[in-house]
Design a protein around this motif. Structure first.
Motif, PDB file in Angstrom:
ATOM      1  N   PRO A 284     -43.358  73.912 -70.847  1.00  0.00           N
ATOM      2  CA  PRO A 284     -43.224  74.857 -71.820  1.00  0.00           C
ATOM      3  C   PRO A 284     -44.183  75.030 -72.612  1.00  0.00           C
ATOM      4  N   THR A 285     -43.358  76.867 -73.600  1.00  0.00           N
ATOM      5  CA  THR A 285     -45.060  76.374 -74.288  1.00  0.00           C
ATOM      6  C   THR A 285     -45.185  75.694 -75.802  1.00  0.00           C
ATOM      7  N   HIS A 286     -44.065  75.014 -76.142  1.00  0.00           N
ATOM      8  CA  HIS A 286     -44.465  74.424 -77.522  1.00  0.00           C
ATOM      9  C   HIS A 286     -44.804  72.894 -76.964  1.00  0.00           C
ATOM     10  N   VAL A 287     -45.010  72.986 -76.473  1.00  0.00           N
ATOM     11  CA  VAL A 287     -46.106  71.641 -76.101  1.00  0.00           C
ATOM     12  C   VAL A 287     -47.438  72.285 -75.047  1.00  0.00           C
ATOM     13  N   LEU A 288     -47.599  73.598 -74.414  1.00  0.00           N
ATOM     14  CA  LEU A 288     -48.735  73.331 -74.042  1.00  0.00           C
ATOM     15  C   LEU A 288     -49.851  74.526 -75.679  1.00  0.00           C
ATOM     16  N   ASP A 289     -48.959  74.134 -76.799  1.00  0.00           N
ATOM     17  CA  ASP A 289     -49.363  74.577 -77.711  1.00  0.00           C
ATOM     18  C   ASP A 289     -50.260  73.430 -78.835  1.00  0.00           C
ATOM     19  N   VAL A 290     -49.505  72.116 -78.359  1.00  0.00           N
ATOM     20  CA  VAL A 290     -49.612  70.867 -79.144  1.00  0.00           C
ATOM     21  C   VAL A 290     -51.292  70.500 -78.203  1.00  0.00           C
ATOM     22  N   VAL A 291     -51.062  70.483 -76.862  1.00  0.00           N
ATOM     23  CA  VAL A 291     -52.380  70.331 -76.533  1.00  0.00           C
ATOM     24  C   VAL A 291     -54.059  71.228 -76.364  1.00  0.00           C
ATOM     25  N   ARG A 292     -53.462  72.266 -76.388  1.00  0.00           N
ATOM     26  CA  ARG A 292     -54.417  73.082 -76.757  1.00  0.00           C
ATOM     27  C   ARG A 292     -55.022  73.205 -78.208  1.00  0.00           C
ATOM     28  N   ALA A 293     -54.691  73.273 -79.660  1.00  0.00           N
ATOM     29  CA  ALA A 293     -54.901  72.431 -80.567  1.00  0.00           C
ATOM     30  C   ALA A 293     -55.296  71.073 -80.474  1.00  0.00           C
TER      31      ALA A 293
ATOM     32  N   SER B 246     -39.992  63.092 -79.183  1.00  0.00           N
ATOM     33  CA  SER B 246     -38.086  62.450 -79.806  1.00  0.00           C
ATOM     34  C   SER B 246     -36.954  63.113 -78.826  1.00  0.00           C
ATOM     35  N   SER B 247     -37.792  64.084 -78.184  1.00  0.00           N
ATOM     36  CA  SER B 247     -35.923  64.849 -77.392  1.00  0.00           C
ATOM     37  C   SER B 247     -37.157  64.935 -75.849  1.00  0.00           C
ATOM     38  N   ARG B 248     -35.706  64.661 -74.928  1.00  0.00           N
ATOM     39  CA  ARG B 248     -36.501  64.962 -73.245  1.00  0.00           C
ATOM     40  C   ARG B 248     -37.303  66.491 -73.362  1.00  0.00           C
ATOM     41  N   ILE B 249     -37.651  66.559 -72.591  1.00  0.00           N
ATOM     42  CA  ILE B 249     -38.387  67.909 -72.490  1.00  0.00           C
ATOM     43  C   ILE B 249     -37.795  69.091 -71.290  1.00  0.00           C
ATOM     44  N   ARG B 250     -37.623  69.907 -71.640  1.00  0.00           N
ATOM     45  CA  ARG B 250     -37.160  70.974 -70.966  1.00  0.00           C
ATOM     46  C   ARG B 250     -37.905  71.690 -70.577  1.00  0.00           C
ATOM     47  N   TYR B 251     -38.281  71.872 -68.993  1.00  0.00           N
ATOM     48  CA  TYR B 251     -39.866  72.231 -68.710  1.00  0.00           C
ATOM     49  C   TYR B 251     -38.691  73.226 -67.529  1.00  0.00           C
ATOM     50  N   VAL B 252     -39.681  74.199 -67.696  1.00  0.00           N
ATOM     51  CA  VAL B 252     -39.499  75.686 -67.379  1.00  0.00           C
ATOM     52  C   VAL B 252     -39.009  75.785 -65.805  1.00  0.00           C
ATOM     53  N   SER B 253     -38.533  76.485 -65.462  1.00  0.00           N
ATOM     54  CA  SER B 253     -37.879  77.185 -64.208  1.00  0.00           C
ATOM     55  C   SER B 253     -38.749  78.287 -63.662  1.00  0.00           C
ATOM     56  N   PRO B 254     -39.646  77.503 -62.488  1.00  0.00           N
ATOM     57  CA  PRO B 254     -40.705  79.249 -61.729  1.00  0.00           C
ATOM     58  C   PRO B 254     -39.351  79.964 -61.069  1.00  0.00           C
ATOM     59  N   GLU B 255     -38.277  79.871 -60.889  1.00  0.00           N
ATOM     60  CA  GLU B 255     -37.685  81.115 -60.648  1.00  0.00           C
ATOM     61  C   GLU B 255     -37.064  81.730 -60.957  1.00  0.00           C
TER      62      GLU B 255
ATOM     63  N   ALA C  42     -34.714  74.486 -67.852  1.00  0.00           N
ATOM     64  CA  ALA C  42     -34.430  74.269 -66.801  1.00  0.00           C
ATOM     65  C   ALA C  42     -33.271  73.207 -67.314  1.00  0.00           C
ATOM     66  N   LYS C  43     -31.788  72.590 -66.811  1.00  0.00           N
ATOM     67  CA  LYS C  43     -31.267  71.262 -67.886  1.00  0.00           C
ATOM     68  C   LYS C  43     -31.737  70.256 -68.096  1.00  0.00           C
ATOM     69  N   THR C  44     -31.268  69.907 -69.086  1.00  0.00           N
ATOM     70  CA  THR C  44     -31.855  68.707 -69.640  1.00  0.00           C
ATOM     71  C   THR C  44     -32.020  67.630 -68.046  1.00  0.00           C
ATOM     72  N   PRO C  45     -33.541  67.150 -68.280  1.00  0.00           N
ATOM     73  CA  PRO C  45     -34.293  66.069 -67.276  1.00  0.00           C
ATOM     74  C   PRO C  45     -33.387  64.921 -67.383  1.00  0.00           C
ATOM     75  N   LEU C  46     -33.460  64.294 -66.358  1.00  0.00           N
ATOM     76  CA  LEU C  46     -32.661  63.262 -66.248  1.00  0.00           C
ATOM     77  C   LEU C  46     -33.623  62.085 -66.860  1.00  0.00           C
ATOM     78  N   GLN C  47     -34.529  62.056 -67.598  1.00  0.00           N
ATOM     79  CA  GLN C  47     -35.050  61.147 -68.276  1.00  0.00           C
ATOM     80  C   GLN C  47     -36.558  61.673 -68.801  1.00  0.00           C
ATOM     81  N   GLY C  48     -36.721  60.651 -70.563  1.00  0.00           N
ATOM     82  CA  GLY C  48     -37.579  61.307 -71.205  1.00  0.00           C
ATOM     83  C   GLY C  48     -39.220  61.036 -70.804  1.00  0.00           C
ATOM     84  N   GLN C  49     -40.420  61.817 -71.830  1.00  0.00           N
ATOM     85  CA  GLN C  49     -41.590  62.258 -70.936  1.00  0.00           C
ATOM     86  C   GLN C  49     -42.409  61.403 -71.668  1.00  0.00           C
ATOM     87  N   MET C  50     -43.878  61.530 -71.065  1.00  0.00           N
ATOM     88  CA  MET C  50     -45.586  61.649 -72.358  1.00  0.00           C
ATOM     89  C   MET C  50     -46.603  62.243 -71.977  1.00  0.00           C
TER      90      MET C  50
END
Length: 172
Positions: free
Chosen positions: A16-25, A123-132, A137-145
């Motif tokens: 998702p964009t909000h994570v990519l914004d952090v990575v690019r920054a 602090s919350s699970r990242i909801r990835y973007v569905s390519p379709e 997407a729905k709430t993921p089954l686990q958290g991320q790092m």
């Protein structure tokens, strides 16, 4: 049965964009996304990317890398091992952010954490973007790092703090 049996089995989940914004920054720019597609790179904006056909595992990685690896068990480990190897190769990766499930007990999780400069546990699970659908997407089954490799750990920590807790790794 464990909740992970509900895994969709799909390797294509876009960041998702909000994570990519952090990575690019944090990185300033993304030179390479080694596990991507044309559609995913529209959001990532890497100068170069490798899709499944180009086989990122068989290529040399250089510069500033963002990695959201395929999530199948065998591929995620291979991509994480490749990232660590390329970070240690002269002329290879200079800085990197990798977004993976926070499976800290796995071989891949331990490899990343033992070689990281810093890691952010959102602090919350990242909801990835569905390519379709292009929708979250729905709430993921686990958290991320989000794991950072490089010499600008302070910049990463400052940017990634909007996502969650940032801890220093052993390579600080």
């Amino acid at each position: 049965k464990p909740h992970v049996v509900n895994n969709s089995g799909c390797n294509e989940w876009y960041t998702p964009t909000h994570v990519l914004d952090v990575v690019r920054a944090a990185l300033g720019t993304i030179d390479l996304d080694p596990a991507s597609s044309t559609q995913a790179n529209n959001a990532v904006g890497a100068a170069r990317y490798f899709d499944a056909e180009a086989d990122g595992l068989g290529q040399e990685w250089t510069g500033k890398v963002f990695l959201n690896p395929p999530y199948s068990g065998d591929l995620v480990g291979k991509f994480c091992a490749k990232l660590v190897a390329e970070c240690n190769r002269p002329g290879g990766v200079t800085e990197a952010c990798v977004l993976v499930n926070n499976t800290t007990e796995t071989v891949a999780g331990q490899l990343l954490l033992n070689n990281a400069t810093a890691v952010c546990f959102p602090s919350s699970r990242i909801r990835y973007v569905s390519p379709e659908t292009g929708a979250p997407a729905k709430t993921p089954l686990q958290g991320q790092m989000l794991v950072y490799f490089g010499f600008s750990g302070e910049a990463f920590k400052a940017e990634a703090a909007v996502l969650g807790a940032v801890l220093w790794g052993p390579m600080r």
